[in-house]
Design a protein around this motif. Structure first.
Motif, PDB file in Angstrom:
ATOM      1  N   UNK A  54       4.219  18.399  13.437  1.00 45.85           N
ATOM      2  CA  UNK A  54       4.366  19.607  14.259  1.00 45.85           C
ATOM      3  C   UNK A  54       3.042  20.375  14.365  1.00 45.85           C
ATOM      4  N   UNK A  55       2.203  20.250  13.344  1.00 50.23           N
ATOM      5  CA  UNK A  55       0.886  20.896  13.374  1.00 50.23           C
ATOM      6  C   UNK A  55      -0.065  20.073  12.520  1.00 50.23           C
ATOM      7  N   UNK A  56      -1.344  20.334  12.702  1.00 50.10           N
ATOM      8  CA  UNK A  56      -2.347  19.545  11.997  1.00 50.10           C
ATOM      9  C   UNK A  56      -2.597  18.223  12.690  1.00 50.10           C
ATOM     10  N   UNK A  57      -3.402  17.398  12.082  1.00 48.05           N
ATOM     11  CA  UNK A  57      -3.699  16.096  12.667  1.00 48.05           C
ATOM     12  C   UNK A  57      -4.019  15.084  11.582  1.00 48.05           C
ATOM     13  N   UNK A  58      -3.894  13.800  11.962  1.00 41.99           N
ATOM     14  CA  UNK A  58      -4.178  12.686  11.064  1.00 41.99           C
ATOM     15  C   UNK A  58      -5.256  11.846  11.730  1.00 41.99           C
ATOM     16  N   UNK A  59      -6.298  11.536  10.988  1.00 36.49           N
ATOM     17  CA  UNK A  59      -7.410  10.763  11.525  1.00 36.49           C
ATOM     18  C   UNK A  59      -7.529   9.442  10.767  1.00 36.49           C
ATOM     19  N   UNK A  60      -7.760   8.385  11.509  1.00 32.53           N
ATOM     20  CA  UNK A  60      -8.071   7.081  10.928  1.00 32.53           C
ATOM     21  C   UNK A  60      -9.460   6.701  11.393  1.00 32.53           C
ATOM     22  N   UNK A  61     -10.364   6.538  10.433  1.00 36.82           N
ATOM     23  CA  UNK A  61     -11.778   6.264  10.738  1.00 36.82           C
ATOM     24  C   UNK A  61     -12.350   7.324  11.665  1.00 36.82           C
ATOM     25  N   UNK A  62     -11.953   8.574  11.426  1.00 34.76           N
ATOM     26  CA  UNK A  62     -12.496   9.698  12.167  1.00 34.76           C
ATOM     27  C   UNK A  62     -11.893   9.925  13.529  1.00 34.76           C
ATOM     28  N   UNK A  63     -10.902   9.124  13.909  1.00 36.24           N
ATOM     29  CA  UNK A  63     -10.287   9.250  15.233  1.00 36.24           C
ATOM     30  C   UNK A  63      -8.860   9.783  15.060  1.00 36.24           C
ATOM     31  N   UNK A  64      -8.534  10.834  15.803  1.00 32.68           N
ATOM     32  CA  UNK A  64      -7.189  11.391  15.768  1.00 32.68           C
ATOM     33  C   UNK A  64      -6.204  10.342  16.282  1.00 32.68           C
ATOM     34  N   UNK A  65      -5.210   9.998  15.462  1.00 35.06           N
ATOM     35  CA  UNK A  65      -4.293   8.926  15.868  1.00 35.06           C
ATOM     36  C   UNK A  65      -3.451   9.323  17.079  1.00 35.06           C
ATOM     37  N   UNK A  66      -3.348  10.624  17.366  1.00 40.11           N
ATOM     38  CA  UNK A  66      -2.608  11.058  18.553  1.00 40.11           C
ATOM     39  C   UNK A  66      -3.358  10.738  19.837  1.00 40.11           C
ATOM     40  N   UNK A  67      -4.632  10.359  19.721  1.00 35.98           N
ATOM     41  CA  UNK A  67      -5.453  10.104  20.908  1.00 35.98           C
ATOM     42  C   UNK A  67      -5.581   8.619  21.226  1.00 35.98           C
ATOM     43  N   UNK A  68      -4.885   7.761  20.484  1.00 35.28           N
ATOM     44  CA  UNK A  68      -4.965   6.326  20.731  1.00 35.28           C
ATOM     45  C   UNK A  68      -3.566   5.771  20.961  1.00 35.28           C
ATOM     46  N   UNK A  69      -3.435   4.693  21.707  1.00 34.44           N
ATOM     47  CA  UNK A  69      -2.118   4.085  21.929  1.00 34.44           C
ATOM     48  C   UNK A  69      -1.483   3.639  20.617  1.00 34.44           C
TER      49      UNK A  69
END
Length: 663
Positions: free
Chosen positions: A471-486
């Motif tokens: 609902x808030x915040x973000x999770x990054x994998x290798x510096x990339x927000x996972x919400x921004x990738x398929x």
């Protein structure tokens, strides 16, 4: 995937509202939804269902043209056949009248002189012959035969095209449902009994197929027949046609009244079917547990209750809708009697020929029979539309958030760093679970997550996999927000082994290669040897070609678990998630697997959810969770020295066991 927190309860439609039983909100005592409210969206749903025929519209138009021609040919048949009746009747009457040598005109005048004007009018309207002209009768019968043969051929071709239209439409609908299921979020499945969902995908779509196939063919034919027959009736005798039309408003009133009553019952019937399927699927899949805990009687009781509810709904729907046919037949018979009497009087008066009356009686039968068929098809149509509503509810369900257009880092650049930045998430807004969670999993490190049930352990990995979004915040994998990738790209870099194993009906080799279809035979065997699958496979009759049942029942729980671990090993992911992955194997195999998974985890980031703390002693970082928050973190030795929550968990598992042995 199972979660440590209850699924967010959804707001259900009136048609989906369920009763609350011992199984929890929205579930029956054994988990089946108790559904059965009346829907009032018949016409919108029917319109939406028919709109799905649009891609096949050209074939549908051809079906319409062929049906019109077939009905027209069928409709003209009784009139032509009436000409044969007129020839026979004229021949029989003429043989008696003309036998005395008098002409037809003389016979008519003689009857009028005797005061028999009705007989004179009848005789005057006929084309008398001295005996039956069987050659002319044969010609008429041949014409009728040809007309009916053509009508049948046209109807057959139209039926063949219609079948193609319906089956292609249902094919697309099944494909849409399959695609929709893959676009639905995990939360949807958490709220839906599996048997209920399967009933929508199978039973309801099959019912739609049967409904379209039967109703489109018969209703189209019946409606066109009514129009064609009505036109012929008015052409032959407008007076008798008006008499026949009296049955139409009666038929419409009866049909409308019965439909209004039966529609809700059909909705209940198909919803009760889904409910019963959910209960059966649930109890059959957990048959051993039901027996172990002695709940057979309760399972049978719930089955009997739901089966009885389905019986009452089905009986009511079929009984009420079944009233249409006998009522319509009664109306049709009354219509037939009135027309027969009036037609006889008009023949006697010479205003109609016997052949026209015969044709008109046939038309009156053909007129009321299609009306009866339409009423009967409306009964079937209600059932099909009820199923369509349930399928449309699935197709209209809220999907996952739209896919991002970005791309993650390439596999060559993947390091496996996972970072939570002020992440908050809950299944139910009124019951917070994870609040303001921040942590960093370094590349190549093993992060173990421990804590009591419901602490949010599995929820964390669900968020990493994007089964749910925070609902808030973000999770990054290798510096990339996972919400921004398929999602597919994200999950393609993650390997996962669950506590609940999932295998499909196929060979052991196919199940291992599921996550990497392009793997070579040697790579599959290497993964099997590394995870000790090779140890038990050679004891099986067909080795790696051994077929696994749909639920893997011909393998032990530990063997199934080893295959799922081999599957993850073969995928060689950058990020590995192990959710109680060794819970179903014996102690000796577990020790071997720990070494195998240590090799599997090397050079990649791993999240390990564990309840047995002995399996995560060598983890680089141990997170201790309580109520969605990380209360401690550190290595095994550091956490024992801190003598906090982890130390208490550790002592509860080991020291208590030692004390019991000493005692």
């Amino acid at each position: 995937m199972s979660t440590d927190a209850p699924a967010k309860p959804g707001t259900l439609k009136e048609t989906e509202r369920v009763q609350t039983g011992p199984g929890g909100p929205g579930r029956g005592p054994m988990g089946g939804g108790m559904i059965g409210q009346k829907a009032d969206t018949f016409w919108p749903s029917l319109k939406r269902l028919l709109a799905r025929l649009h891609p096949e519209r050209h074939k549908a138009y051809a079906v319409l043209v062929l049906t019109v021609l077939s009905v027209a040919a069928t409709a003209v048949g009784p009139w032509i056949l009436g000409r044969a009746t007129d020839l026979v009747f004229a021949g029989l009457i003429g043989k008696d009248v003309l036998a005395s040598g008098a002409t037809q005109e003389q016979a008519v005048e003689a009857l009028r002189a005797q005061g028999e004007d009705d007989r004179a009018d009848m005789l005057a309207s006929m084309d008398l012959t001295d005996g039956v002209d069987f050659s002319a009768v044969a010609d008429v019968l041949l014409v009728v035969l040809a007309v009916y043969v053509v009508a049948s051929l046209l109807a057959w071709v139209g039926g063949w095209l219609l079948n193609d239209v319906v089956q292609h439409t249902v094919l697309r609908m099944r494909s849409e449902v399959e695609d929709k299921v893959h676009r639905l979020p995990l939360g949807y499945f958490d709220k839906q009994p599996r048997g209920e969902l399967l009933s929508r995908v199978t039973n309801d779509i099959d019912n739609i197929s049967q409904t379209l196939q039967q109703t489109m063919s018969q209703m189209l034919n019946s409606l066109l027949t009514v129009l064609a027959v009505l036109a012929m009736m008015f052409w032959i005798s407008p007076v008798l046609a008006m008499v026949a039309l009296v049955s139409v408003p009666i038929s419409m009133y009866v049909t409308g009244a019965v439909m209004k009553r039966s529609q809700g019952l059909f909705i209940q019937q198909w919803r009760r079917t889904g409910t019963l399927n959910a209960h059966i699927e649930e109890t059959f899949s957990g048959h051993a547990i039901v027996k172990v805990f002695g709940r057979q009687a309760e399972a049978e009781r719930v089955f009997a209750e739901q089966n009885d509810e389905l019986y009452r709904a089905s009986y009511g729907a079929q009984f009420v809708s079944g009233l249409i046919m006998p009522i319509m037949m009664f109306v049709g018979n009354l219509n037939y009697v009135v027309i027969a009497v009036l037609g006889g009087l008009r023949v006697a008066s010479g205003t109609m020929s016997l052949g026209d009356v015969q044709a008109f009686i046939q038309y009156s039968r053909q007129f009321t029979q299609p009306l009866t068929q339409v009423a009967s098809m409306l009964n079937l149509l209600q059932s099909g539309v009820a199923s369509a509503e349930r399928v449309f509810e699935l197709l209209d369900a809220e999907e996952e958030t739209p896919e991002a257009t970005g791309r993650p880092a390439s596999a060559a650049d993947a390091r496996g760093e996972v970072r939570f930045e002020d992440v908050s998430f809950s299944y139910d807004p009124e019951r917070p679970l994870i609040e303001h969670l921040s942590l960093v999993a370094e590349p190549g490190h093993t992060v173990a997550i421990v804590g009591p049930t419901g602490a949010g352990k599995t929820t964390m990995v669900n968020l990493v996999m994007r089964f749910y979004d925070p609902q808030s915040g973000r999770i990054l994998v290798d510096g990339v927000d996972i919400a921004s990738v398929p999602r597919a790209d994200l999950r393609g870099r993650i390997g996962m082994v669950l506590q609940d194993t999932w295998l499909f009906a196929g060979t052991i080799r196919d199940n291992i290669a599921y996550g990497r279809p392009d793997a070579t035979e040697e790579q599959v065997l290497e993964a099997a040897r590394a995870t000790f699958v090779d140890r038990f496979v050679h004891s099986l009759p067909d080795g790696y070609d051994t077929m696994i049942d749909e639920d893997g029942s011909n393998l032990s729980a530990g063997e199934r678990q080893l295959i799922t671990i081999a599957r993850a090993f073969l995928k060689d992911p950058a990020l590995l998630i192990l959710d109680e992955a060794t819970s179903s194997v014996d102690t000796r195999t577990e020790l071997l697997l720990q070494h195998a998974m240590a090799a599997l985890r090397s050079d990649r980031t791993s999240f390990v959810i564990a309840h047995r703390l002995s399996t995560i002693r060598d983890a680089d970082l141990i997170l201790v969770m309580e109520d969605g928050s990380i209360v401690e973190q550190g290595s095994h030795d550091e956490l024992l020295v801190a003598d906090g929550a982890y130390a208490r968990l550790y002592r509860s598992q080991f020291e208590a066991a030692v004390e019991d042995v000493v005692a």
